[in-house]
Enzyme design. Structure first.
Site, short mmCIF file in Angstrom:
data_model
loop_
_atom_site.label_atom_id
_atom_site.label_comp_id
_atom_site.label_asym_id
_atom_site.label_seq_id
_atom_site.Cartn_x
_atom_site.Cartn_y
_atom_site.Cartn_z
N HIS A 1 13.44 36.50 -7.73
CA HIS A 1 14.11 35.22 -7.56
C HIS A 1 15.63 35.26 -7.73
CE1 HIS A 1 13.75 35.33 -11.96
NE2 HIS A 1 14.83 34.58 -11.95
N1 UDP Z 1 6.95 33.97 -15.84
C1 UDP Z 1 5.97 32.99 -15.79
N2 UDP Z 1 5.55 32.59 -14.57
C2 UDP Z 1 6.01 33.10 -13.39
C3 UDP Z 1 6.99 34.12 -13.47
C4 UDP Z 1 7.44 34.53 -14.70
O1 UDP Z 1 5.51 32.51 -16.82
O2 UDP Z 1 5.59 32.65 -12.32
C5 UDP Z 1 7.43 34.35 -17.18
C6 UDP Z 1 7.37 35.82 -17.48
O3 UDP Z 1 6.82 35.96 -18.74
C7 UDP Z 1 8.82 36.25 -17.49
C8 UDP Z 1 9.53 35.00 -17.91
O4 UDP Z 1 8.78 33.96 -17.31
O5 UDP Z 1 9.07 37.23 -18.42
C9 UDP Z 1 10.98 35.02 -17.55
O6 UDP Z 1 11.22 34.47 -16.33
P1 UDP Z 1 12.38 34.70 -15.32
O7 UDP Z 1 12.04 35.86 -14.50
O8 UDP Z 1 12.53 33.38 -14.68
O9 UDP Z 1 13.71 34.94 -16.16
P2 UDP Z 1 14.54 36.23 -16.59
O10 UDP Z 1 13.68 37.00 -17.54
O11 UDP Z 1 14.91 37.02 -15.38
O12 UDP Z 1 15.74 35.67 -17.28
#
Ligand code: UDP
Length: 357
Positions: free
Chosen positions: A208
């Site tokens: 994303h």
């Molecule tokens: N996650 C979730 N549902 C989804 C995709 C991700 O619950 O459809 C969780 C997953 O545990 C991931 C966390 O959301 O580690 C973090 O999400 P994101 O990728 O949005 O943020 P980033 O870690 O890149 O800041």
């Protein structure tokens, strides 16, 4: 002691779930949700599943340019802080909500505690880098997940305010891991509300970041790579790139993909634990792959979590089909004694440091 915690995005809800549970036994917590992530499946589902207390304030600020969003949050959070007069502010990670809250607090002389401090990519091409650096430099307490984060803080001359506490995402993974159960017991929701089952054997993709999704060509390369694997690939699509994904799905035969709405945390953890391998651009997911011992390819130009980049456990790839497939086919080696993200009790240490302010 009164603490204001500001959250706004999916990964922050997960960390807050871990910390709030402990914090509320020892202090008064006022929870502020900026509204940065607001859809049911990007926000409410986390509060429900992880039993996070209902926010005391929901500021309803999302969308628009980075500057507009951060500015609106700054003003609104300042009002909350002036009313609540907390002893300290707690923020997590690197979103616009993190930076806005830190700036609002420091100007009111409220000490800031930054959990997940010290991560650096080394480039302002990444929109969150400025949030990380500015928040760390105005914070009173810097709580780092890893040794490498501590090193960055040392190089910037602010290690005297830093403490290594471990990663609250690891705490969450340990705490909720068993509750998540088998991936096949979870039901996915398609774009038209239809129910989809999780295949017996599958890969897991999340993608994303604007670096990979603003240009549909790059996203298509990533999809083509995972679509060509020997089992279906489950892809919960972030609202930011839903339109692009739907257009690509309509235009190209991506028959091996299971596209679905974003899933809740328990479903995501179950997918991580049961997937063959993982392809992602998420900071959280690449660590969760590591926690679960699943091989990961991170489609990104920068190392975010250097500790995971060992023995092919997590490798960077370009948004290029061949590069992704080559990296996925390399064999990983797991050393079970290697645990760079702490002991699963980062939450206790965060609360201890916060209350010592
Ligand atoms: N996650 C979730 N549902 C989804 C995709 C991700 O619950 O459809 C969780 C997953 O545990 C991931 C966390 O959301 O580690 C973090 O999400 P994101 O990728 O949005 O943020 P980033 O870690 O890149 O800041």
């Amino acid at each position: 002691m009164k603490i204001v915690t500001v959250v706004g995005a999916r990964p922050q809800f997960i960390k807050a779930a871990v910390v709030s549970r402990i914090l509320r036994k020892q202090a008064e917590e006022i929870l502020v949700h900026t509204g940065q992530h607001h859809d049911y499946n990007m926000s409410d589902v986390f509060f429900e599943e992880l039993e996070i207390p209902k926010p005391d304030y929901n500021l309803g600020i999302s969308g628009g340019s980075h500057g507009k969003m951060t500015g609106a949050m700054l003003g609104a959070i300042e009002e909350v802080l002036m009313k609540e007069k907390p002893d300290a502010l707690l923020v997590y990670g690197d979103t616009n909500s993190t930076l806005a809250a830190a700036l609002a607090a420091v100007k009111l002389h409220i000490p800031v505690c930054h959990a997940e401090a010290g991560n650096r990519l080394g480039s302002f091409d990444n929109p969150e880098e400025v949030n990380r650096i500015c928040t760390d430099h105005v914070a009173r307490k810097l709580l780092a997940c890893t040794e490498s984060a501590m090193e960055f803080l040392k190089h910037e001359g602010i290690a005297d305010r830093a403490v290594l506490v471990g990663d609250p995402m690891y705490d969450a993974f340990c705490y909720y891991g068993d509750k998540a159960g088998m991936a096949q017991n979870h039901v996915l929701t398609g774009f038209n509300g239809e129910k989809l089952s999780v295949p017996e054997k599958f890969y897991y993709l999340t993608c994303h970041r604007q670096e990979n999704t603003d240009d549909p060509e790059k996203l298509l390369n990533i999809l083509k790579a995972v679509n060509s694997l020997d089992a279906p690939c489950v892809y919960p699509v972030h609202p930011r790139n839903r339109q692009t994904v739907m257009a690509l799905r309509g235009e190209y035969a991506l028959k091996n993909m299971v596209f679905c709405e974003p899933v809740g945390y328990l479903t995501s953890v179950a997918l991580v634990k049961n997937a063959e391998k993982i392809v992602t651009d998420s900071g959280g997911l690449q660590r969760e792959a590591f926690f679960a011992g699943k091989q990961c390819v991170t489609v990104f130009d920068y190392v975010v979590w250097p500790e995971t980049m060992t023995a092919n456990r997590n490798q960077l790839a370009k948004p290029d089909s061949q590069d992704i497939l080559t990296k996925l086919s390399a064999e990983q080696v797991i050393d079970p004694a290697y645990k760079p993200f702490g002991d699963g009790h980062a939450g206790d240490k965060i609360v201890k440091e916060l209350l010592s302010i």
